[in-house]
Write a protein that holds these residues in place. Structure first.
Motif, short mmCIF file in Angstrom:
data_model
loop_
_atom_site.label_atom_id
_atom_site.label_comp_id
_atom_site.label_asym_id
_atom_site.label_seq_id
_atom_site.Cartn_x
_atom_site.Cartn_y
_atom_site.Cartn_z
N SER A 101 83.67 73.73 -3.49
CA SER A 101 84.24 72.84 -4.07
C SER A 101 84.45 71.47 -3.25
O SER A 101 83.93 70.42 -4.03
CB SER A 101 85.73 73.28 -4.02
N LEU A 102 84.85 71.35 -2.07
CA LEU A 102 84.51 70.14 -1.22
C LEU A 102 83.17 69.57 -1.10
O LEU A 102 83.11 68.28 -1.34
CB LEU A 102 85.02 70.38 0.28
N ARG A 103 82.21 70.31 -1.35
CA ARG A 103 80.86 70.06 -1.05
C ARG A 103 80.45 69.10 -2.35
O ARG A 103 79.75 68.42 -2.35
CB ARG A 103 79.84 71.12 -0.81
N ARG A 104 81.13 69.61 -3.46
CA ARG A 104 80.51 68.85 -4.88
C ARG A 104 81.07 67.74 -4.99
O ARG A 104 80.59 66.85 -5.23
CB ARG A 104 81.12 69.82 -6.19
N GLY A 105 82.54 67.56 -4.14
CA GLY A 105 83.09 66.27 -4.22
C GLY A 105 82.22 65.05 -3.42
O GLY A 105 82.38 64.10 -3.84
N GLU A 106 81.89 65.80 -2.24
CA GLU A 106 81.14 64.81 -1.15
C GLU A 106 79.96 64.38 -1.81
O GLU A 106 79.33 63.48 -1.05
CB GLU A 106 80.78 65.53 0.03
N GLU A 107 79.27 64.87 -2.82
CA GLU A 107 78.07 64.09 -3.50
C GLU A 107 78.38 62.79 -4.07
O GLU A 107 77.34 62.00 -4.03
CB GLU A 107 77.85 65.05 -4.79
N ALA A 108 79.67 62.22 -4.21
CA ALA A 108 79.95 60.96 -4.53
C ALA A 108 79.50 60.22 -3.35
O ALA A 108 78.63 59.15 -3.44
CB ALA A 108 81.26 60.69 -4.55
N SER A 109 79.56 60.50 -2.09
CA SER A 109 79.04 59.75 -0.74
C SER A 109 77.37 59.90 -0.66
O SER A 109 76.92 58.69 -0.53
CB SER A 109 79.47 60.42 0.63
N LEU A 110 77.00 60.95 -1.10
CA LEU A 110 75.31 60.99 -1.01
C LEU A 110 75.19 60.18 -2.06
O LEU A 110 73.81 59.39 -1.81
CB LEU A 110 74.96 62.61 -1.38
N LEU A 111 75.38 59.99 -3.29
CA LEU A 111 74.91 59.14 -4.34
C LEU A 111 75.04 57.84 -3.98
O LEU A 111 74.20 56.95 -4.11
CB LEU A 111 75.78 59.50 -5.68
N LEU A 112 76.31 57.22 -3.37
CA LEU A 112 76.38 55.90 -2.90
C LEU A 112 75.46 55.63 -1.83
O LEU A 112 74.83 54.48 -2.12
CB LEU A 112 77.76 55.98 -2.40
N HIS A 113 75.15 56.50 -0.95
CA HIS A 113 74.16 56.01 -0.11
C HIS A 113 72.73 56.40 -0.78
O HIS A 113 72.03 55.38 -0.27
CB HIS A 113 74.10 57.18 1.04
N VAL A 172 83.88 57.24 2.18
CA VAL A 172 83.21 56.80 0.92
C VAL A 172 82.64 55.22 1.26
O VAL A 172 81.60 54.94 0.62
CB VAL A 172 84.19 56.76 -0.21
N ALA A 173 83.67 54.33 1.98
CA ALA A 173 83.26 52.85 2.06
C ALA A 173 81.96 52.82 2.87
O ALA A 173 81.08 52.24 2.50
CB ALA A 173 84.30 52.21 2.48
N MET A 174 81.86 53.70 4.06
CA MET A 174 80.54 53.60 4.84
C MET A 174 79.42 54.36 4.08
O MET A 174 78.42 53.97 4.42
CB MET A 174 81.12 54.62 5.98
N ALA A 175 79.58 55.19 3.27
CA ALA A 175 78.38 55.42 2.47
C ALA A 175 77.74 54.44 1.72
O ALA A 175 76.50 54.55 1.21
CB ALA A 175 78.94 56.81 1.42
N CYS A 176 78.52 53.41 1.31
CA CYS A 176 78.17 52.19 0.47
C CYS A 176 76.94 51.57 1.40
O CYS A 176 77.00 51.38 2.70
CB CYS A 176 79.08 51.35 0.01
N ASP A 177 76.21 50.77 0.72
CA ASP A 177 75.09 49.74 1.35
C ASP A 177 75.79 48.64 2.13
O ASP A 177 75.58 48.32 3.16
CB ASP A 177 74.18 49.21 0.40
N LEU A 178 76.98 48.06 1.19
CA LEU A 178 77.72 47.06 2.09
C LEU A 178 78.99 47.05 2.03
O LEU A 178 79.55 47.91 1.18
CB LEU A 178 77.29 45.86 1.53
N ARG A 179 79.83 46.89 3.10
CA ARG A 179 81.33 46.75 3.02
C ARG A 179 81.97 45.52 3.31
O ARG A 179 81.64 44.48 4.29
CB ARG A 179 81.97 47.56 3.97
N ILE A 180 82.45 44.90 2.01
CA ILE A 180 83.04 43.68 2.10
C ILE A 180 84.60 43.70 2.29
O ILE A 180 85.17 44.48 1.51
CB ILE A 180 82.75 42.80 0.71
N ALA A 181 85.08 43.20 3.15
CA ALA A 181 86.63 43.51 3.63
C ALA A 181 87.49 41.97 3.03
O ALA A 181 87.07 40.96 3.47
CB ALA A 181 86.79 43.79 4.98
N SER A 182 88.44 42.69 2.80
CA SER A 182 89.59 41.41 2.73
C SER A 182 90.34 41.16 4.00
O SER A 182 90.23 42.37 4.76
CB SER A 182 90.91 41.94 1.66
N ASP A 183 90.67 39.94 4.43
CA ASP A 183 91.18 39.93 5.81
C ASP A 183 92.60 40.61 6.07
O ASP A 183 92.92 40.83 7.12
CB ASP A 183 91.41 38.50 5.94
#
Length: 267
Positions: A89-101, A122-133
């Motif tokens: 079940s957890l591994r299915r949810g983790e597919e979101a990170s794999l897709l983002l990557h 999840v944020a780190m799986a993305c190509d870019l991380r843009i942050a608010s201050d």
């Protein structure tokens, strides 16, 4: 209100985690919706880029600690599922990170506030991380006796190096947006007052750019993490040859010589 808000604007697909009263802590509805929308976006020609962000003052606090306490105190922890079923079940949810990557679209985490635990993963799986201050980043898993999920150990090690990743995991301290920028965890930091506009300007620039070329770039950059140099040369030669056949390439060359901005069509 749904736990995930979906909006397509200027070819940018916004996926907004929407549990602001809980700093957008994950729920089954949220993560199921995220996975479904990422799957659809991967092959949707109307989507040029994907932005994951949070509603209210947080990006994502990770797992829902209140729900964990209820589960633990009720004695139902694990009673209805085998260990293998819970892992699956957890591994299915983790597919979101794999897709983002891995999906052939540029993915952007717009970190508007605290990103912790699996939310940071999840944020780190993305190509870019843009942050608010006003954003803050932390692994947080050690603080609740967890080892980590959603690919965070893999991503953080590659973003900041093994030594710093170990420190951030073992101690679980939150760090500021400016420190994240210095470490290479965040790509850019913008003032909170203009954050949404800055994110949209950057995301729409990418979404309306040479998306076919971006898909080859992303695949090559991902391969560069684990492949040998010779293999990358082969991949680059193939990608360069294929993108040379696109209408976008021909338009870009023509626009350059005519001293104007190109009009890309993703073709």
């Amino acid at each position: 209100m749904p736990d995930l808000l979906v909006e397509l604007k200027d070819r940018v697909l916004y996926l907004t985690l929407n549990r602001p009263d809980k700093l957008n802590a994950m729920s089954a509805e949220m993560m199921g919706g995220l996975l479904d929308n990422l799957n659809r976006a991967a092959t949707n020609p109307e989507v040029g880029a994907v932005v994951v962000t949070g509603a209210g003052r947080g990006f994502c606090a990770g797992g829902d600690i209140g729900a964990m306490r209820e589960r633990n105190e009720s004695g139902r922890d694990g009673a209805a599922q085998t260990i293998e079923e819970r892992v699956a079940s957890l591994r299915r949810g983790e597919e979101a990170s794999l897709l983002l990557h891995e999906m052939p679209k540029v993915t952007i985490a717009a970190v508007n506030g605290p990103a912790a635990g699996a939310g940071l993963s999840v944020a780190m799986a993305c190509d870019l991380r843009i942050a608010s201050d006003t954003a803050r980043f932390g692994t947080a898993f050690a603080k609740v006796g967890f080892s980590g999920d959603y690919g965070g150990t893999w991503s953080l090690t590659r973003l900041v190096g093994s030594a710093k990743a170990r420190e951030l995991y073992f101690l679980g301290d939150m760090i500021s947006a400016e420190e994240a920028l210095k470490l290479g965890l965040a790509n850019r930091v913008y003032p909170a007052a203009s954050f949404r506009d800055e994110v949209h300007a950057l995301a729409s620039r990418i979404a309306n750019g040479p998306t076919i070329a971006y898909s080859y770039m992303k695949a090559n950059l991902n391969a560069a993490i684990t492949h040998e140099f010779k293999e990358l040369l082969d991949r680059e030669a193939w990608g360069q040859t294929m993108t040379a056949r696109t209408e976008d390439h021909r338009e870009a060359v023509k626009a350059f010589l005519e001293k104007r901005n190109p009009m890309f069509k993703g073709q």
